[in-house]
Design an enzyme around this catalytic site. Structure first.
Site, PDB file in Angstrom:
ATOM      1  N   SER A  22       8.534   3.498   0.151  1.00 16.64           N
ATOM      2  CA  SER A  22       7.382   2.985  -0.581  1.00 16.64           C
ATOM      3  C   SER A  22       7.548   3.208  -2.085  1.00 16.64           C
ATOM      4  O   SER A  22       7.295   2.318  -2.898  1.00 16.64           O
ATOM      5  CB  SER A  22       6.116   3.677  -0.081  1.00 16.64           C
ATOM      6  OG  SER A  22       4.995   3.193  -0.762  1.00 16.64           O
ATOM      7  N   SER A  79       0.878  -1.166   0.000  1.00 23.01           N
ATOM      8  CA  SER A  79       0.000   0.000   0.000  1.00 23.01           C
ATOM      9  C   SER A  79       0.919   1.220   0.000  1.00 23.01           C
ATOM     10  O   SER A  79       1.808   1.321   0.846  1.00 23.01           O
ATOM     11  CB  SER A  79      -0.880  -0.019   1.247  1.00 23.01           C
ATOM     12  OG  SER A  79      -1.837   1.008   1.168  1.00 23.01           O
ATOM     13  N   GLU A  80       0.732   2.135  -0.947  1.00 14.51           N
ATOM     14  CA  GLU A  80       1.753   3.165  -1.153  1.00 14.51           C
ATOM     15  C   GLU A  80       1.900   4.149   0.008  1.00 14.51           C
ATOM     16  O   GLU A  80       2.892   4.849   0.102  1.00 14.51           O
ATOM     17  CB  GLU A  80       1.551   3.914  -2.481  1.00 14.51           C
ATOM     18  CG  GLU A  80       0.320   4.778  -2.596  1.00 14.51           C
ATOM     19  CD  GLU A  80      -0.817   4.039  -3.268  1.00 14.51           C
ATOM     20  OE1 GLU A  80      -0.876   2.793  -3.156  1.00 14.51           O
ATOM     21  OE2 GLU A  80      -1.670   4.696  -3.898  1.00 14.51           O
ATOM     22  N   ASN A  81       0.906   4.188   0.918  1.00 10.55           N
ATOM     23  CA  ASN A  81       1.078   5.059   2.079  1.00 10.55           C
ATOM     24  C   ASN A  81       2.076   4.471   3.080  1.00 10.55           C
ATOM     25  O   ASN A  81       2.491   5.159   4.006  1.00 10.55           O
ATOM     26  CB  ASN A  81      -0.268   5.327   2.769  1.00 10.55           C
ATOM     27  CG  ASN A  81      -0.939   4.074   3.246  1.00 10.55           C
ATOM     28  OD1 ASN A  81      -1.035   3.091   2.509  1.00 10.55           O
ATOM     29  ND2 ASN A  81      -1.380   4.074   4.481  1.00 10.55           N
ATOM     30  N   GLY A  82       2.454   3.187   2.887  1.00 11.39           N
ATOM     31  CA  GLY A  82       3.524   2.692   3.735  1.00 11.39           C
ATOM     32  C   GLY A  82       3.370   1.317   4.358  1.00 11.39           C
ATOM     33  O   GLY A  82       3.780   1.113   5.503  1.00 11.39           O
TER      34      GLY A  82
END
Lengths: 218, 219
Positions: free
Chosen positions: B84, B45-48
């Protein structure tokens, strides 16, 4: 530690026209109390750098709602209808930056680099006005480093020395922003005595001020 | 199965055991529901998050890239945004699945702006389609009858020539060097119906029935 300050001291650090990094991802890891204090202070003409536009009345959305923001640099503004409306009314300048480019521009500034070369955005509107540089036969966009006068950091678990680690997904942009501003102010979710040195994410020399007292929420 | 389920179920078959996968918001998110149990897929998930899991109802601060509550799988990791996008831009993501407003026969994608109307921004999409090893577009074939699969995108691009596979409720198409190949067609439609709903020139050699569709009448 001298780093711990209260809200009144924090407000004296704020000035009109400041460029401010604000951590958080859709307000997860966003320094909400510091943002409230910026709103209370009434400073104007701010340039805000944040992953997104927050929500109406939440995150950086609060400063935008109060007309304190002149320019927003973000990757996504779809969750806050106010941003699109103010942009269309020409009351707010919005610069949209691909998320990976945004965070890397901030990281570059903190690391003393002039910019980065990225393939992201080639042959799109993002390329407009930017230099394309070829390295080993491949094209890249030159994206400039992005620093600020102040960084407002959230989602952190701080220790009494000013070291930080971050709670779960609240980390996001916060560690990079903490390296890329003149004044770095942290709003911790919790203060503990000392963080195991192997687990420190943001070492204390990056941190100038921490909101609250050493005895808080222990 | 409804249109969204047909698309998600077919895309889940593209995920291989051990793949690191990023799913976008909307139909792409549903893909996780159709992964067969014999495959271990790691979601990013690109938020981390490495090892994104569904919301377990626990009191925590974990959110996904859409800002919704989520969880982390055993053995997972929380990462900062620079790390990320090191995964994403650096070619360490095997598959990214995203929605789109338009796609064209060369694999160019438009998904982040309708000038004068809607400007949500690109978020992480431009980096994802640039850096992931395989880019799968998940979307309805048309926008209420209006064509979305074009000879050339009309809207501002998210990326130039990056899509590899396009999956709609009608068919599966692959972008190759010589053009857009029609690979599979949902038995509920004819090839002619697919072509009538498509502006792009489709290369039709050997078309198979679209896989992953459970026919509830026969079940």
């Amino acid at each position: 530690m001298h780093k711990f300050i209260n809200g009144e001291v924090f407000k004296t650090l704020l000035k009109d026209g400041m460029k401010i990094h604000v951590g958080g991802f859709l307000t997860n890891g966003s320094p909400e109390t510091l943002i409230d204090l910026v709103v209370e202070s009434g400073v104007k003409n701010l340039t805000i750098i944040c992953n997104d536009g927050g929500y109406e009345g939440n995150g950086v959305g609060k400063m935008i709602n109060h007309g304190q923001v002149k320019k927003l640099i973000a990757s996504h503004i779809g969750t806050n209808p106010d941003v699109g409306r103010l942009m269309n009314e020409e009351k707010l300048i919005v610069e949209l930056v691909p998320q990976g480019t945004l965070v890397e521009r901030i990281r570059a500034y903190g690391a003393g680099l002039g910019g980065i070369l990225t393939p992201t955005g080639l042959n799109t509107l993002v390329q407009e006005g930017k230099e394309v540089i070829q390295v080993k036969g491949k094209d890249y966009l030159l994206e400039e480093a992005l620093g600020a006068d102040m960084a407002l950091i959230g989602g952190a678990i701080a220790d009494e020395y000013g070291n930080l680690k971050y709670r779960e997904t609240m980390r996001n942009f916060n560690p990079m922003m903490a390296t890329a501003a003149e004044i770095v102010v942290v709003e911790p979710v919790k203060v503990i005595e000392v963080i195991d040195p192997e687990n420190v994410i943001t070492p204390h020399p990056f941190v100038d001020y921490i909101l609250g007292g050493e005895q808080d929420e222990r | 199965m409804n249109d969204k389920q047909i698309i998600a179920s077919r895309i889940a078959m593209e995920l291989k055991d051990g793949d690191l996968v990023n799913l976008g918001i909307g139909i792409p998110t549903l893909v996780a529901n159709y992964v067969s149990e014999d495959k271990e897929i790691i979601f990013q998930s690109e938020n981390g998050i490495i090892g994104l899991g569904a919301d377990q109802g626990e009191d925590c601060s974990i959110v996904n890239a859409g800002g919704m509550k989520a969880s982390i799988c055993k053995g997972g990791a929380f990462i900062d945004s620079a790390t990320s996008f090191t995964f994403i831009r650096g070619g360490h993501i095997d598959i990214t699945v995203l929605g789109a407003l338009e796609v064209d026969q060369e694999g160019s994608i438009a998904s982040w702006i309708i000038p004068g109307k809607l400007v949500p921004g690109m978020g992480g999409a431009m980096d994802l389609v640039t850096g992931a090893k395989k880019v799968i577009i998940a979307m309805r074939h048309t926008n209420k009858g209006k064509v979305k699969i074009l000879k050339k995108c009309r809207l501002p691009l998210t990326a130039f020539k990056q899509a590899n596979l396009i999956v709609t409720e009608m068919c599966v198409m692959e972008v190759k060097k010589d053009g857009l190949h029609l690979l599979e067609v949902n038995p509920a439609y004819t090839i002619e119906e697919v072509m009538n709903a498509t502006d792009a020139e489709l290369i039709v050699d050997e078309v198979k029935p679209m896989r992953g569709i459970e026919n509830e009448n026969n079940a």
